[in-house]
Design an enzyme around this catalytic site. Sequence first.
Site, PDB file in Angstrom:
ATOM      1  CG  ASP A 160      -1.929   1.123   1.197  1.00  0.00           C
ATOM      2  OD1 ASP A 160      -2.308   1.549   0.092  1.00  0.00           O
ATOM      3  OD2 ASP A 160      -2.311   1.602   2.286  1.00  0.00           O
ATOM      4  CD  GLU A 420       0.244  -5.736   7.292  1.00  0.00           C
ATOM      5  OE1 GLU A 420      -0.237  -5.761   6.134  1.00  0.00           O
ATOM      6  OE2 GLU A 420      -0.199  -5.009   8.186  1.00  0.00           O
ATOM      7  CE1 TYR A 475      -3.289   0.725  10.594  1.00  0.00           C
ATOM      8  CE2 TYR A 475      -2.672  -1.568  10.278  1.00  0.00           C
ATOM      9  CZ  TYR A 475      -2.377  -0.223  10.171  1.00  0.00           C
ATOM     10  OH  TYR A 475      -1.169   0.174   9.660  1.00  0.00           O
ATOM     11  CD  GLU A 511       2.006  -1.261   9.444  1.00  0.00           C
ATOM     12  OE1 GLU A 511       0.792  -1.232   9.118  1.00  0.00           O
ATOM     13  OE2 GLU A 511       2.906  -1.650   8.692  1.00  0.00           O
TER      14      GLU A 511
END
Length: 636
Positions: A160, A420, A475, A511
């Site tokens: 991303d 990831e 997240y 993150e």
Amino acid sequence: MLKPRSTATRELVNLDGIWRFAVAGTVGPEPWTGPLGTRLEAPVPASYNDLFTDRAIRDHVGWVWYQRQVRVPRGWTGERVVLRVDAATHEGRVYVGDALVAQHVGGYTPFEADITEHVGPGEEFRLTIGVDNELTGVTIPPGTITVAQDGRRKQTYLHDFYNYAGLARSVWLYSTPPVHVDDITVVTGLDGADGTTGTVGYTVGTNVPAAVRVRALDAHGTEVAAGEGANGTLRIDDVTLWRPGAAYLYELVVDILDGDGDGGGGDRVVDTYTEPFGVRTVEVRGTRFLINGEPFYFTGFGKHEDSPVRGKGHDDAYLVHDFQLMEWIGANSFRTSHYPYAEEVMEFADRHGIVVIDETAAVGLNLAVGSGLMGTPPRPTFSEDTFHDDTRAAHAQAIRELIARDKNHPSVVMWCIANEPSSNEKGAREYVEPLVELTRRLDPTRPVTYAAVMFATHDNDLIADLFDVLCVNRYYGWYVATGDLAAAETYLEADLRGWAEKFGKPIMLSEYGADTMPGLHSVWDAPWTEEYQLAYLEANQRAFDRVEALVGEHVWNFADFQTADGIHRVGGNKKGVFTRERHPKAAAHALRRRWTVLGGRKPSPAVRPGDDGRPEHDARHGDGGRPAVPPESGQA
């Protein structure tokens, strides 16, 4: 690979500036055989994608060409002449005149060529560098190329951030003597009951067997230790340690002598090279991360090399300003997400005491994320048809080159070998375990980690036991429980405690973040507003402070950054606490209040920075009857 330096025996010419530039297909089939037939020019260093108004250049998939004339200094008679490219994203070919002198795959690490036989002192030569931006199933990072009905080649990828390309870092011409130092490894430690004696293990590589002398100098240039031979250990009494926030650097001066190396009058220095180093130790003990034997708590960011117009082009002004903003906000560390950063960044961190988690470009090894985003049927990540032995070979080479380049930086305290990966999928362990073993062989002195994706939980992750520190990207409140921060806080705490209880290792939030449009406001906790980003961070931090095994928090991201076009991103990723132009959002001020109080120490659950006096679990932040573990959800 040693960074080129100007010394008493070496000279250095920087080749940055304006080069001729052409896209493949707009010039002849062999553009290196003569002057590029183009009106375009491009700066080096810079990514080329945002420089021009022609959309075809921005979207180009394949080779581009840079060219300039270079003159070898006339005083280099009898010297070895070397051309070095700090990075060519993602493949580079270097031509001196018509001769191919170097080829390299991998977009973020340097490569060089001895061009002595192709050039002469005082002579001018034509230098052409081709750069290919293609990503495939056997590159790191990976990608896929398709051909549209109209013949256009299109690049897709699973990471991303925008696939900026070109010569984003410097190009150099430098000289060495024919007999020269070609590698140095420095490993430091502490000795003695009171820990005041520093040990400096060194190994010096030379291109041919030679007599070697080493000297350690303090910050004032005073010799504090010396030794003979290509390897050994120096001892520095009353050593000044390199500490987070309080950097202290020594210099290791390595000389090659043309005598017997006994220091007698007949010895003459034929090559000399100076390598800065800091004396410090790194250790994982139980659930603690220790620097110089003291517990360290990471505060900071995942970052990107990303700025307007330049793309990933290195810029010293942005370098200084970004570090000033990190100091202002109280950040003591960052992760080089998701690739090795320019060496100038690492050197700056060394000099200013900023701690670095150094990461390879292995991002996107996860087909489940793409399937979740696009609603397509899932494909196995690790298989003969997807990521396989050839991919792992490229990944291994990326690890080798990262460690070879950055092994002597005291700021680097941990290697992150992937971001990831699909660590909960069949085949993950078979793919990853050899890479962990390779990393430990290359550098047994630093902990090894990876950043776990949201799909990977403490129940299904297949590789966590291989690593020293468990970095997790989470997240809750954004991709999971969007807009419901009470549920997000509960989910996160349960998640972290699950990792801690199962593995008994340090855990780090590598993150966490929420997209935020600067200037968008609401009296409610409305996603995308500055108020929501602030409330989101606070909810996460309350959970952090209750988990003893947590050793750090890196917000995603330091600054907004460019991504590929698409409906999932409008003008890029907006999770920065600073805008892409480095203007602070409201969350930046809140982080400053928290982190400047923490100062690298783990917060106490009883007294938290910025505590407003509410009970530990009040009605707003209780579990509300929700399950402790959320349903699986993807992220973008």
